[in-house]
Motif scaffolding. Structure first.
Motif, mmCIF file in Angstrom:
data_model
loop_
_atom_site.group_PDB
_atom_site.id
_atom_site.type_symbol
_atom_site.label_atom_id
_atom_site.label_comp_id
_atom_site.label_asym_id
_atom_site.label_seq_id
_atom_site.Cartn_x
_atom_site.Cartn_y
_atom_site.Cartn_z
ATOM 1 N N VAL A 9 0.842 -1.198 0.000
ATOM 2 C CA VAL A 9 0.000 0.000 0.000
ATOM 3 C C VAL A 9 0.876 1.247 0.000
ATOM 4 C CG1 VAL A 9 -1.653 1.336 1.372
ATOM 5 C CG2 VAL A 9 -1.989 -1.112 1.061
ATOM 6 N N ALA A 10 1.933 1.245 0.811
ATOM 7 C CA ALA A 10 2.845 2.395 0.875
ATOM 8 C C ALA A 10 3.546 2.598 -0.470
ATOM 9 C CB ALA A 10 3.871 2.198 1.986
ATOM 10 N N LEU A 11 3.935 1.500 -1.133
ATOM 11 C CA LEU A 11 4.590 1.609 -2.436
ATOM 12 C C LEU A 11 3.656 2.206 -3.489
ATOM 13 C CD1 LEU A 11 6.677 -1.682 -2.658
ATOM 14 C CD2 LEU A 11 7.547 0.654 -2.525
ATOM 15 N N ILE A 12 2.409 1.754 -3.504
ATOM 16 C CA ILE A 12 1.442 2.301 -4.453
ATOM 17 C C ILE A 12 1.242 3.785 -4.187
ATOM 18 C CG2 ILE A 12 -0.995 2.277 -5.149
ATOM 19 C CD1 ILE A 12 -0.929 -0.784 -4.665
ATOM 20 N N GLY A 13 1.088 4.121 -2.902
ATOM 21 C CA GLY A 13 0.880 5.525 -2.541
ATOM 22 C C GLY A 13 2.039 6.413 -2.942
ATOM 23 N N SER A 14 3.258 5.971 -2.665
ATOM 24 C CA SER A 14 4.421 6.793 -3.021
ATOM 25 C C SER A 14 4.571 6.889 -4.537
ATOM 26 C CB SER A 14 5.697 6.248 -2.378
ATOM 27 O OG SER A 14 5.992 4.954 -2.847
#
Length: 196
Positions: A9-14
């Motif tokens: 989720v953090a990777l998609i967001g960044s």
């Protein structure tokens, strides 16, 4: 949320944030382009929520990408090769200027390398043409062969084979080959790097 899922989720967001900023879009701009609310986009970018496939597809569309490009499902790895016959060639014109893009069309890419060939007496553009690069972009060009003249913001610069020039690419500019023979140059444009 499990650790692996939280990391995803953090990777998609960044990635969404980096791509949005690379296009010089505000959250509101992307919300208008995608139909996803600015608060939802903000939560996605901060890694607070995982977008559904439908929401992710709308975000991708707002970023001019396919869903697989946004999620990097179509990338084979960290190395991409563009074979000579795979180069993206500019439209053929009667002006005597031919060019091809040497870098792959990867999402979020911040630089593009191109090769230009100019017949004698031709140019890449002309006086009064609007800048074709986004605000803050920089261009570096290497003259491979022949002689060219750079016209940039009303000033001319004579360049010989082997010379390199770097300039603000968001200013009105074009290269001209005074002739009589052919000239070629490599140009790399880096987007949005100048801070002034």
């Amino acid at each position: 949320m499990a650790t692996a899922e939280a990391s995803s989720v953090a990777l998609i967001g960044s990635r969404v944030r980096a791509l949005r900023e690379a296009m010089d879009l505000s959250l509101r701009d992307l919300a208008e382009r995608s139909g996803v609310s600015a608060p939802m986009l903000s939560q996605v970018e901060r890694g607070e929520t995982s977008p559904t496939l439908q929401v992710a597809a709308r975000i991708a569309n707002g970023l001019d990408l396919s869903l697989s490009q946004l999620l990097r499902l179509d990338e084979a790895g960290s190395v991409t090769i563009v074979r000579e016959d795979e180069r993206r060639r500019g439209p053929a014109t009667a002006s005597g200027h031919r060019y091809e893009v040497l870098t792959p069309p990867l999402p979020g890419q911040r630089a593009e390398l191109s090769r230009h060939v100019l017949d004698g007496g031709t140019a890449t553009g002309g006086p009064g043409d609007p800048p074709v690069h986004e605000p803050g972009s920089r261009e570096t060009a290497l003259v491979e062969s022949g002689r060219v003249v750079l016209h940039c913001d009303g000033v001319t610069y004579a360049l010989e084979a082997g010379d390199t020039v770097t300039f603000d690419a968001d200013l009105p500019h074009h290269f001209e080959n005074p002739g009589p023979g052919e000239a070629s140059l490599l140009a790399i444009v880096s987007a949005g790097l100048r801070r002034s």
